[in-house]
Write a protein that holds these residues in place. Structure first.
Motif, mmCIF file in Angstrom:
data_model
loop_
_atom_site.group_PDB
_atom_site.id
_atom_site.type_symbol
_atom_site.label_atom_id
_atom_site.label_comp_id
_atom_site.label_asym_id
_atom_site.label_seq_id
_atom_site.Cartn_x
_atom_site.Cartn_y
_atom_site.Cartn_z
ATOM 1 N N ILE A 11 0.781 -1.143 -0.042
ATOM 2 C CA ILE A 11 0.030 -0.195 0.201
ATOM 3 C C ILE A 11 0.988 1.150 -0.081
ATOM 4 O O ILE A 11 1.918 1.487 0.832
ATOM 5 N N THR A 12 0.539 2.046 -0.911
ATOM 6 C CA THR A 12 1.518 3.364 -1.096
ATOM 7 C C THR A 12 0.381 4.407 -1.265
ATOM 8 O O THR A 12 -0.607 4.449 -1.536
ATOM 9 N N PHE A 13 1.031 5.805 -0.848
ATOM 10 C CA PHE A 13 0.303 6.986 -1.086
ATOM 11 C C PHE A 13 1.279 7.878 -2.177
ATOM 12 O O PHE A 13 2.004 8.639 -1.726
ATOM 13 N N PRO A 14 0.976 7.714 -3.448
ATOM 14 C CA PRO A 14 1.800 8.506 -4.448
ATOM 15 C C PRO A 14 1.673 10.068 -4.089
ATOM 16 O O PRO A 14 0.495 10.615 -3.931
ATOM 17 N N ASP A 15 2.874 10.671 -4.217
ATOM 18 C CA ASP A 15 2.831 12.012 -4.246
ATOM 19 C C ASP A 15 2.412 12.963 -5.405
ATOM 20 O O ASP A 15 2.082 14.087 -5.273
ATOM 21 N N ASN A 16 2.200 12.216 -6.553
ATOM 22 C CA ASN A 16 2.258 12.891 -7.749
ATOM 23 C C ASN A 16 0.736 12.601 -8.287
ATOM 24 O O ASN A 16 0.218 13.119 -9.409
ATOM 25 N N SER A 17 -0.341 12.595 -7.072
ATOM 26 C CA SER A 17 -1.821 12.538 -7.550
ATOM 27 C C SER A 17 -2.403 13.652 -6.701
ATOM 28 O O SER A 17 -2.111 13.858 -5.355
ATOM 29 N N THR A 18 -3.678 13.950 -7.399
ATOM 30 C CA THR A 18 -4.596 15.098 -6.490
ATOM 31 C C THR A 18 -5.774 14.394 -6.221
ATOM 32 O O THR A 18 -6.686 15.179 -6.258
ATOM 33 N N ALA A 19 -6.089 13.230 -6.519
ATOM 34 C CA ALA A 19 -7.257 12.374 -6.183
ATOM 35 C C ALA A 19 -7.710 12.553 -4.662
ATOM 36 O O ALA A 19 -6.898 12.751 -3.993
ATOM 37 N N ALA A 20 -9.030 12.190 -4.412
ATOM 38 C CA ALA A 20 -9.476 12.194 -3.029
ATOM 39 C C ALA A 20 -8.781 11.176 -2.100
ATOM 40 O O ALA A 20 -8.530 10.114 -2.634
ATOM 41 N N THR A 21 -9.045 11.350 -0.908
ATOM 42 C CA THR A 21 -8.446 10.503 0.029
ATOM 43 C C THR A 21 -9.385 9.767 0.692
ATOM 44 O O THR A 21 -10.751 10.136 0.605
ATOM 45 N N LEU A 32 -13.966 4.459 1.397
ATOM 46 C CA LEU A 32 -13.245 4.666 0.086
ATOM 47 C C LEU A 32 -13.476 6.078 -0.578
ATOM 48 O O LEU A 32 -14.571 6.726 -0.330
ATOM 49 N N PRO A 33 -12.568 6.512 -1.348
ATOM 50 C CA PRO A 33 -12.606 7.711 -2.207
ATOM 51 C C PRO A 33 -14.152 7.520 -3.063
ATOM 52 O O PRO A 33 -14.148 6.260 -3.633
ATOM 53 N N ALA A 34 -15.004 8.457 -3.354
ATOM 54 C CA ALA A 34 -16.135 8.300 -4.001
ATOM 55 C C ALA A 34 -16.254 9.405 -5.032
ATOM 56 O O ALA A 34 -16.109 10.279 -4.665
ATOM 57 N N GLY A 35 -17.083 8.849 -5.994
ATOM 58 C CA GLY A 35 -17.287 10.191 -7.112
ATOM 59 C C GLY A 35 -17.876 9.322 -8.220
ATOM 60 O O GLY A 35 -17.793 8.048 -8.548
ATOM 61 N N THR A 36 -18.396 10.030 -9.240
ATOM 62 C CA THR A 36 -19.086 9.431 -10.291
ATOM 63 C C THR A 36 -18.200 9.197 -11.351
ATOM 64 O O THR A 36 -16.895 9.520 -11.229
ATOM 65 N N GLN A 39 -16.090 11.703 -12.652
ATOM 66 C CA GLN A 39 -14.938 12.356 -11.814
ATOM 67 C C GLN A 39 -13.729 11.536 -11.659
ATOM 68 O O GLN A 39 -13.099 11.712 -10.766
ATOM 69 N N ARG A 40 -13.670 10.450 -12.308
ATOM 70 C CA ARG A 40 -12.610 9.737 -12.339
ATOM 71 C C ARG A 40 -11.154 10.307 -12.355
ATOM 72 O O ARG A 40 -11.231 11.292 -13.124
ATOM 73 N N PRO A 41 -10.015 9.849 -11.864
ATOM 74 C CA PRO A 41 -8.897 10.867 -11.947
ATOM 75 C C PRO A 41 -8.553 10.608 -13.586
ATOM 76 O O PRO A 41 -8.674 9.717 -14.145
ATOM 77 N N THR A 42 -8.191 11.918 -13.815
ATOM 78 C CA THR A 42 -7.670 12.223 -15.162
ATOM 79 C C THR A 42 -6.440 11.431 -15.711
ATOM 80 O O THR A 42 -6.151 11.079 -16.746
ATOM 81 N N THR A 43 -5.486 11.219 -14.668
ATOM 82 C CA THR A 43 -4.244 10.504 -14.920
ATOM 83 C C THR A 43 -4.096 9.282 -13.842
ATOM 84 O O THR A 43 -3.547 9.651 -12.903
ATOM 85 N N PRO A 44 -5.049 8.288 -13.834
ATOM 86 C CA PRO A 44 -4.981 7.376 -12.922
ATOM 87 C C PRO A 44 -3.460 6.548 -12.948
ATOM 88 O O PRO A 44 -2.973 6.511 -13.861
ATOM 89 N N ILE A 45 -3.546 6.026 -11.659
ATOM 90 C CA ILE A 45 -2.184 5.011 -11.394
ATOM 91 C C ILE A 45 -2.794 3.757 -11.113
ATOM 92 O O ILE A 45 -3.880 3.551 -10.554
ATOM 93 N N GLY A 46 -1.999 2.761 -11.680
ATOM 94 C CA GLY A 46 -2.625 1.249 -11.462
ATOM 95 C C GLY A 46 -2.743 1.084 -10.058
ATOM 96 O O GLY A 46 -1.807 1.329 -9.175
ATOM 97 N N GLY A 47 -3.803 0.404 -9.610
ATOM 98 C CA GLY A 47 -4.119 0.057 -8.218
ATOM 99 C C GLY A 47 -5.116 1.002 -7.635
ATOM 100 O O GLY A 47 -5.231 0.655 -6.260
ATOM 101 N N MET A 48 -5.182 2.159 -8.297
ATOM 102 C CA MET A 48 -6.196 2.966 -7.595
ATOM 103 C C MET A 48 -7.540 2.151 -7.370
ATOM 104 O O MET A 48 -8.157 1.432 -8.150
ATOM 105 N N ILE A 49 -8.240 2.677 -6.175
ATOM 106 C CA ILE A 49 -9.368 1.898 -5.740
ATOM 107 C C ILE A 49 -10.640 3.017 -5.420
ATOM 108 O O ILE A 49 -9.893 4.019 -4.663
#
Length: 71
Positions: A11-21, A32-36, A39-49
């Motif tokens: 489990i990691t917390f990338p510094d290069n993302s601005t998604a919800a916590t 969990l972070p929630a949204g429509t 509202q998915r992250p525009t530059t997702p990182i593998g493993g995001m939930i």
């Protein structure tokens, strides 16, 4: 920052993302972070939930296929 769960890195917390916590509640539940879908992250990182409130399920991002999948 999102939580990224990787089978090798753990489990990691990338510094290069601005998604919800997510939030750890006093009752021991993790919110969990929630949204429509829009509202998915525009530059997702593998493993995001996240909870997709449009589709009504928890989803994760697979960087190998560049796609979101239901859990």
């Amino acid at each position: 920052m999102p939580i990224v769960i990787d089978p090798i890195a753990g489990i990691t917390f990338p510094d290069n993302s601005t998604a919800a916590t997510g939030t750890l509640a006093a009752n021991g539940a993790f919110q969990l972070p929630a949204g429509t879908t829009a509202q998915r992250p525009t530059t997702p990182i593998g493993g995001m939930i996240r909870l997709n409130t449009t589709l009504g399920y928890v989803e994760y991002y697979n960087s190998n296929t560049s796609s979101w999948f239901a859990l």
